[in-house]
Design a protein around this motif. Structure first.
Motif, PDB file in Angstrom:
ATOM      1  N   ALA A 218       0.849  -1.193   0.000  1.00  0.00           N
ATOM      2  CA  ALA A 218       0.000   0.000   0.000  1.00  0.00           C
ATOM      3  C   ALA A 218       0.882   1.240   0.000  1.00  0.00           C
ATOM      4  N   ARG A 219       0.547   2.203  -0.833  1.00  0.00           N
ATOM      5  CA  ARG A 219       1.149   3.541  -0.823  1.00  0.00           C
ATOM      6  C   ARG A 219       0.068   4.533  -1.200  1.00  0.00           C
ATOM      7  N   ARG A 220       0.259   5.766  -0.806  1.00  0.00           N
ATOM      8  CA  ARG A 220      -0.679   6.827  -1.166  1.00  0.00           C
ATOM      9  C   ARG A 220       0.091   7.953  -1.832  1.00  0.00           C
ATOM     10  N   VAL A 266      -7.441   0.469  -5.206  1.00  0.00           N
ATOM     11  CA  VAL A 266      -7.500   1.288  -3.992  1.00  0.00           C
ATOM     12  C   VAL A 266      -7.844   0.411  -2.797  1.00  0.00           C
ATOM     13  N   VAL A 267      -7.182   0.675  -1.667  1.00  0.00           N
ATOM     14  CA  VAL A 267      -7.463  -0.097  -0.451  1.00  0.00           C
ATOM     15  C   VAL A 267      -8.113   0.739   0.648  1.00  0.00           C
ATOM     16  N   ASP A 268      -8.266   2.052   0.421  1.00  0.00           N
ATOM     17  CA  ASP A 268      -8.884   2.882   1.465  1.00  0.00           C
ATOM     18  C   ASP A 268     -10.165   3.553   0.974  1.00  0.00           C
ATOM     19  N   THR A 269     -10.934   2.845   0.137  1.00  0.00           N
ATOM     20  CA  THR A 269     -12.242   3.337  -0.265  1.00  0.00           C
ATOM     21  C   THR A 269     -13.133   3.479   0.965  1.00  0.00           C
ATOM     22  N   THR A 292      -4.446  -5.491   3.616  1.00  0.00           N
ATOM     23  CA  THR A 292      -3.856  -6.547   2.796  1.00  0.00           C
ATOM     24  C   THR A 292      -4.352  -6.538   1.354  1.00  0.00           C
ATOM     25  N   GLY A 293      -5.520  -5.966   1.110  1.00  0.00           N
ATOM     26  CA  GLY A 293      -6.069  -5.946  -0.231  1.00  0.00           C
ATOM     27  C   GLY A 293      -6.908  -7.158  -0.583  1.00  0.00           C
ATOM     28  N   TYR A 294      -7.072  -8.116   0.325  1.00  0.00           N
ATOM     29  CA  TYR A 294      -7.837  -9.323   0.023  1.00  0.00           C
ATOM     30  C   TYR A 294      -9.338  -9.081   0.200  1.00  0.00           C
ATOM     31  N   TYR A 374      -6.277 -11.144  12.533  1.00  0.00           N
ATOM     32  CA  TYR A 374      -6.088  -9.884  11.822  1.00  0.00           C
ATOM     33  C   TYR A 374      -6.233 -10.059  10.315  1.00  0.00           C
ATOM     34  N   LEU A 375      -5.773 -11.187   9.804  1.00  0.00           N
ATOM     35  CA  LEU A 375      -5.830 -11.403   8.363  1.00  0.00           C
ATOM     36  C   LEU A 375      -7.209 -11.830   7.875  1.00  0.00           C
ATOM     37  N   SER A 376      -7.971 -12.548   8.703  1.00  0.00           N
ATOM     38  CA  SER A 376      -9.139 -13.248   8.167  1.00  0.00           C
ATOM     39  C   SER A 376     -10.464 -12.991   8.864  1.00  0.00           C
ATOM     40  N   GLU A 377     -10.476 -12.521  10.101  1.00  0.00           N
ATOM     41  CA  GLU A 377     -11.746 -12.353  10.808  1.00  0.00           C
ATOM     42  C   GLU A 377     -12.400 -11.038  10.388  1.00  0.00           C
ATOM     43  N   ARG A 378     -13.560 -11.118   9.756  1.00  0.00           N
ATOM     44  CA  ARG A 378     -14.214  -9.916   9.258  1.00  0.00           C
ATOM     45  C   ARG A 378     -15.174  -9.288  10.269  1.00  0.00           C
ATOM     46  N   GLU A 379     -15.739 -10.096  11.180  1.00  0.00           N
ATOM     47  CA  GLU A 379     -16.752  -9.586  12.102  1.00  0.00           C
ATOM     48  C   GLU A 379     -16.376  -9.726  13.566  1.00  0.00           C
TER      49      GLU A 379
END
Length: 432
Positions: A218-220, A266-269, A292-294, A374-379
């Protein structure tokens, strides 16, 4: 037969359907398929509903929904490795999916398709019309915006500069790269370039093929594609790979062989829940993991639940069905997790370049359950907060101060150290 059915469906524009889905990627087709399977009349609307998907897709096997056929998985990395300052075994199996088989699986249900470009919506008393660029319209009790970063019906593309993940990859003969050079993430700096760090994503694709992809997490704004190409060539040359092997693939890719991948998204929509009868789904929501972009695995797992919520409120005014869908898509825990990961993204963007590998060295040393959370838990917000707390406890004094400073900044207000650099150059496609 699938192509014939789509051809018949696109000869005429239907006046109405239970649900209109805008988009033609995995998010659109997965939710459309589950809705159709539940008995709903579904119309999928896109400029090319059956067009090939250009992206490569990867996921942790334990994230994928159980009903996804194993045949969709093209290659696997058991106990995948990640390298920061040292090599770490992550205790999880990483898989690369066959894009063609995934598309064939998701586009199999009997969904009516319409060829056209959506331009907006026109709310009615009991439904909402999706208005096309050529003046046609299709009414739906519920409308799902699965148009990806375009967010055609839910706000449009976000203003730039945004934080983006960019990558440049080349598909090579797997025999050219030793097994110990393959990793889910390799932060070593043997590409010889200074500045913002990038990592090598070296994963098998099946059929004796290997994807070598230089990736800026990620970069901005996003790191330019040409610079990533230079780094990839330099890195692989330093590891003994004949540069001609890469240039040969690149030359052949100009003849549409598909051996080169250019990635920028984009990763910060900003998070959006939609309004009225319109519900965003997939990257339009956005369901992309900000750090992560996933997004593919989360999208495929959520699609059946989203469809069930809509089906439970149809027939009838779609407003109730859309509201139920939003509750499934963005329950309080998911909104909090998304917010926490957005803060994690800002922490990453504000790190000094030489601090990024150190940060990931610390992250990869965390216990398995914290990394998974951190990588996989969405809720599961408590699990994600537990992972962040564990990393803070393991950090030294300077990193703790950095985490406190940037982790508490308002979302989007953390400037990248080289924010004035030129924007990313390359084809905008999905990638995981």
């Amino acid at each position: 037969m699938r192509g014939e059915r789509h051809d018949r469906a696109t000869r005429a524009t239907p006046d109405a359907a239970d649900v209109v889905v805008v988009g033609a990627g995995p998010a659109a087709w997965s939710v459309a398929g589950h809705l159709a399977g539940g008995g709903a009349d579904v119309v999928l609307l896109a400029p090319d509903p059956a067009g090939p998907w250009p992206a490569s897709y990867g996921a942790w096997v334990d994230e994928l929904p159980p009903d996804l056929p194993a045949s969709v998985r093209a290659a696997e990395m058991p106990d995948a490795a990640a390298i920061a300052r040292s090599r770490h075994r992550l205790g999880r199996t990483y898989t690369m999916l066959s894009t063609s088989r995934l598309q064939a699986h998701l586009t199999d249900p009997p969904v009516r398709t319409v060829v056209g470009t959506a331009r907006g919506t026109r709310p009615g008393r009991t439904d909402t019309a999706v208005v096309l660029a050529d003046g046609r319209s299709v009414r739906g009790r519920v409308v799902i915006d699965a148009s990806g970063a375009q967010r055609i019906l839910t706000g449009g593309r976000v203003p730039t500069p945004r934080a983006a993940q960019t990558a440049y990859g080349v598909v090579v003969d797997a025999a050219l790269v030793p097994d110990d050079e393959r990793a889910f993430m390799d932060w070593r700096d043997d590409h010889g370039h200074v500045g913002w760090p990038t990592f090598l994503y070296a994963v098998p694709l099946g059929d004796d093929r290997l994807l070598l992809e230089e990736t800026s997490l990620a970069r901005r704004p996003g790191m330019p594609i040409p610079e990533l190409r230079e780094r990839l060539h330099a890195r692989m040359a330093a590891r003994g790979l004949d540069p001609a092997a890469l240039t040969r693939v690149e030359a052949e890719a100009d003849a549409d062989t598909g051996g080169v991948e250019r990635v920028a998204f984009v990763v910060d929509t900003p998070l959006t829940r939609g309004r009225g009868r319109v519900v965003p789904f997939g990257a339009a929501a956005p369901m992309i993991h900000p750090a992560t972009g996933y997004s593919l695995a989360a999208t495929l797992r959520t699609a059946p639940r989203l469809a069930e919520a809509i089906l439970a409120h149809l027939p009838g005014d779609g407003a109730d069905a859309a509201a139920a869908a939003r509750r499934v898509l963005w329950p309080p825990g998911a909104r909090l997790v998304h917010h926490l990961r957005r803060r994690g993204l800002e922490v990453l963007l504000a790190l000094p370049p030489d601090g990024v590998p150190d940060f990931f060295e610390l992250f990869f040393e965390l216990p398995d359950h914290h990394r998974r959370a951190y990588l996989s838990e969405r809720e599961d917000a408590p699990a994600v907060m537990g992972a962040m707390a564990a990393l803070f406890a393991a950090a030294d004094g300077p990193l703790r101060r950095h985490l406190l400073r940037w982790g508490g900044m308002p979302i989007g207000d953390a400037p990248a150290p080289d924010a004035a650099s030129r924007p990313a150059d390359g084809t905008i496609v999905g990638h995981e």
